[in-house]
Every structure is written in structure tokens, then in C-alpha cells.
Scaffold this motif. Structure first.
Motif, PDB file in Angstrom:
ATOM      1  N   MET A  19       0.916  -1.013   0.094  1.00 20.19           N
ATOM      2  CA  MET A  19       0.068   0.026  -0.058  1.00 20.19           C
ATOM      3  C   MET A  19       0.790   1.137  -0.090  1.00 20.19           C
ATOM      4  N   PHE A  20       1.974   1.165   0.742  1.00 20.87           N
ATOM      5  CA  PHE A  20       2.735   2.483   0.943  1.00 20.87           C
ATOM      6  C   PHE A  20       3.398   2.659  -0.446  1.00 20.87           C
ATOM      7  N   CYS A  21       4.143   1.444  -1.089  1.00 23.08           N
ATOM      8  CA  CYS A  21       4.571   1.954  -2.397  1.00 23.08           C
ATOM      9  C   CYS A  21       3.635   2.492  -3.466  1.00 23.08           C
ATOM     10  N   LEU A  22       2.460   1.953  -3.256  1.00 20.75           N
ATOM     11  CA  LEU A  22       1.520   2.450  -4.206  1.00 20.75           C
ATOM     12  C   LEU A  22       1.362   3.796  -3.855  1.00 20.75           C
ATOM     13  N   LEU A  23       1.044   4.337  -2.592  1.00 15.90           N
ATOM     14  CA  LEU A  23       0.852   5.761  -2.359  1.00 15.90           C
ATOM     15  C   LEU A  23       2.049   6.448  -2.807  1.00 15.90           C
ATOM     16  N   ALA A  24       3.315   5.885  -2.648  1.00 15.76           N
ATOM     17  CA  ALA A  24       4.598   6.658  -3.142  1.00 15.76           C
ATOM     18  C   ALA A  24       4.387   6.841  -4.728  1.00 15.76           C
ATOM     19  N   ALA A  25       4.213   5.942  -5.315  1.00 20.54           N
ATOM     20  CA  ALA A  25       3.846   5.869  -6.836  1.00 20.54           C
ATOM     21  C   ALA A  25       3.043   6.925  -7.474  1.00 20.54           C
ATOM     22  N   PHE A  26       1.763   6.968  -6.609  1.00 16.77           N
ATOM     23  CA  PHE A  26       0.714   7.790  -7.066  1.00 16.77           C
ATOM     24  C   PHE A  26       1.245   9.377  -6.861  1.00 16.77           C
ATOM     25  N   ALA A  27       1.857   9.674  -5.837  1.00 20.69           N
ATOM     26  CA  ALA A  27       2.410  10.779  -5.191  1.00 20.69           C
ATOM     27  C   ALA A  27       3.422  11.219  -6.199  1.00 20.69           C
ATOM     28  N   LEU A  28       4.212  10.276  -6.609  1.00 16.86           N
ATOM     29  CA  LEU A  28       5.164  10.740  -7.622  1.00 16.86           C
ATOM     30  C   LEU A  28       4.776  11.007  -8.886  1.00 16.86           C
ATOM     31  N   LEU A  29       3.642  10.273  -9.512  1.00 17.03           N
ATOM     32  CA  LEU A  29       3.153  10.810 -10.650  1.00 17.03           C
ATOM     33  C   LEU A  29       2.512  11.981 -10.673  1.00 17.03           C
ATOM     34  N   CYS A  30       2.010  12.398  -9.333  1.00 21.94           N
ATOM     35  CA  CYS A  30       1.278  13.767  -9.318  1.00 21.94           C
ATOM     36  C   CYS A  30       2.305  14.473  -9.379  1.00 21.94           C
ATOM     37  N   LEU A  31       3.587  14.646  -8.637  1.00 18.74           N
ATOM     38  CA  LEU A  31       4.551  15.550  -8.844  1.00 18.74           C
ATOM     39  C   LEU A  31       5.235  15.620 -10.266  1.00 18.74           C
ATOM     40  N   ALA A  32       5.096  14.672 -11.104  1.00 15.05           N
ATOM     41  CA  ALA A  32       5.575  14.686 -12.401  1.00 15.05           C
ATOM     42  C   ALA A  32       4.611  15.610 -13.232  1.00 15.05           C
ATOM     43  N   MET A  33       3.432  15.999 -12.942  1.00 13.40           N
ATOM     44  CA  MET A  33       2.550  16.823 -13.532  1.00 13.40           C
ATOM     45  C   MET A  33       2.974  18.187 -13.097  1.00 13.40           C
ATOM     46  N   GLU A  34       3.076  19.073 -14.258  1.00 15.67           N
ATOM     47  CA  GLU A  34       3.417  20.465 -14.100  1.00 15.67           C
ATOM     48  C   GLU A  34       2.707  21.314 -12.879  1.00 15.67           C
ATOM     49  N   ARG A  35       1.335  21.120 -13.166  1.00 13.48           N
ATOM     50  CA  ARG A  35       0.386  21.847 -12.249  1.00 13.48           C
ATOM     51  C   ARG A  35       0.688  21.116 -10.917  1.00 13.48           C
ATOM     52  N   HIS A  36       0.731  20.106 -10.356  1.00  8.18           N
ATOM     53  CA  HIS A  36       0.849  19.700  -8.984  1.00  8.18           C
ATOM     54  C   HIS A  36       2.189  20.216  -8.679  1.00  8.18           C
ATOM     55  N   HIS A  37       3.348  19.813  -9.190  1.00  3.40           N
ATOM     56  CA  HIS A  37       4.814  20.244  -9.002  1.00  3.40           C
ATOM     57  C   HIS A  37       4.906  21.694  -8.639  1.00  3.40           C
ATOM     58  N   GLU A  38       4.383  22.632  -9.253  1.00  6.80           N
ATOM     59  CA  GLU A  38       4.524  23.713  -9.189  1.00  6.80           C
ATOM     60  C   GLU A  38       3.525  24.223  -7.957  1.00  6.80           C
ATOM     61  N   GLU A  39       2.348  23.653  -7.661  1.00 10.31           N
ATOM     62  CA  GLU A  39       1.613  23.973  -6.182  1.00 10.31           C
ATOM     63  C   GLU A  39       2.504  23.444  -5.200  1.00 10.31           C
ATOM     64  N   ALA A  40       2.931  22.387  -5.235  1.00 11.00           N
ATOM     65  CA  ALA A  40       3.824  21.525  -4.389  1.00 11.00           C
ATOM     66  C   ALA A  40       5.104  22.142  -3.814  1.00 11.00           C
ATOM     67  N   LEU A  41       5.818  22.581  -5.046  1.00  6.95           N
ATOM     68  CA  LEU A  41       7.156  23.109  -4.868  1.00  6.95           C
ATOM     69  C   LEU A  41       7.409  24.528  -5.243  1.00  6.95           C
ATOM     70  N   GLY A  42       6.354  25.119  -6.014  1.00  6.74           N
ATOM     71  CA  GLY A  42       6.671  26.457  -6.100  1.00  6.74           C
ATOM     72  C   GLY A  42       7.420  26.838  -7.651  1.00  6.74           C
ATOM     73  N   GLN A  43       7.771  25.726  -8.173  1.00  8.06           N
ATOM     74  CA  GLN A  43       8.241  26.022  -9.459  1.00  8.06           C
ATOM     75  C   GLN A  43       7.749  24.787 -10.440  1.00  8.06           C
ATOM     76  N   ALA A  44       7.870  25.066 -11.814  1.00  5.89           N
ATOM     77  CA  ALA A  44       7.703  24.100 -12.675  1.00  5.89           C
ATOM     78  C   ALA A  44       8.720  22.954 -12.871  1.00  5.89           C
ATOM     79  N   PRO A  45       8.313  21.666 -13.168  1.00  6.67           N
ATOM     80  CA  PRO A  45       9.566  20.780 -13.115  1.00  6.67           C
ATOM     81  C   PRO A  45      10.423  20.921 -14.412  1.00  6.67           C
ATOM     82  N   SER A  46      11.579  20.569 -14.503  1.00  5.56           N
ATOM     83  CA  SER A  46      12.193  20.331 -15.910  1.00  5.56           C
ATOM     84  C   SER A  46      11.796  19.125 -16.274  1.00  5.56           C
TER      85      SER A  46
END
Length: 104
Positions: free
Chosen positions: A1-28
Motif C-alpha cells: 500500500m505504501f509503495c502504491l501511495l508513493a508511486a501515485f504521489a510521484l506521478l502527481c509531482l511529475a505533472m506540471e500543475r501539481h509540481h508547481e503547487e507543491a514546490l513553487g516551480q515547474a519541473p524540468s
């Protein structure tokens, strides 16, 4: 379950919108590929635990049943608490590694 949660959170962070909201900048583009690759590795790691179960049918059913809550929780984090998304991905990955080490 925890690996799956990490995977989906990483997929969210790979999206420009969520990455920018979470970290304040668009991902390269390089960071996006790295996040997607880590997400795939986390999904494979979650499926790696399947052979430990005796019945393959039940093991796959349990894996698919854990996909939905993990995706829901990652979506909730990305939508309402985006600043906690990186911490959620890191924390769930650490818990997964810890549980994997304790299982051996």
C-alpha cells in the motif's frame, strides 16, 4: 500500500500543475522523467511482494484493491494539501522500505 501511495504521489509531482503547487516551480523535463521513472519503480516494487502470497488470484485481487485508496489519498493530497505531497511521497516510501526490511 505504501509503495502504491508513493508511486501515485510521484506521478502527481511529475505533472506540471501539481509540481508547481507543491514546490513553487515547474519541473524540468529531466525531473519529470525521473519522477515518472521512480513512480514506475514504486509500482513494480509493490507488485514484487505478490509472490509471498500462496494464492496468485488473491494476491492480484489484493493489489488491485489497494490501488484505489492509494490513488484517492494521493489525489486528495495533490488537490487540497499540495504542500504535503512531497512529504507524503517520501514518508510512504520510507515506511514501505522499513516494512520490507522488517519482513525479511
Amino acid at each position: 500500500m505504501f509503495c502504491l501511495l508513493a508511486a501515485f504521489a510521484l506521478l502527481c509531482l511529475a505533472m506540471e500543475r501539481h509540481h508547481e503547487e507543491a514546490l513553487g516551480q515547474a519541473p524540468s523535463p529531466r525531473r519529470q522523467r525521473a519522477l515518472r521513472g521512480l513512480a514506475v519503480l514504486a509500482l513494480l516494487a509493490s507488485a514484487w511482494a505478490l509472490p509471498a502470497r500462496a494464492d496468485w488470484g488473491l494476491a492480484w485481487a489484493a493489489w488491485f484493491a489497494q490501488l484505489s485508496p492509494a490513488a484517492l489519498f494521493a489525489t486528495l493530497l495533490a488537490t487540497w494539501w499540495p504542500r504535503y505531497l512531497p512529504a507524503g511521497a517520501t514518508g510512504s516510501a520510507l515506511v514501505a522500505v522499513l516494512l520490507g526490511v522488517l519482513a525479511f
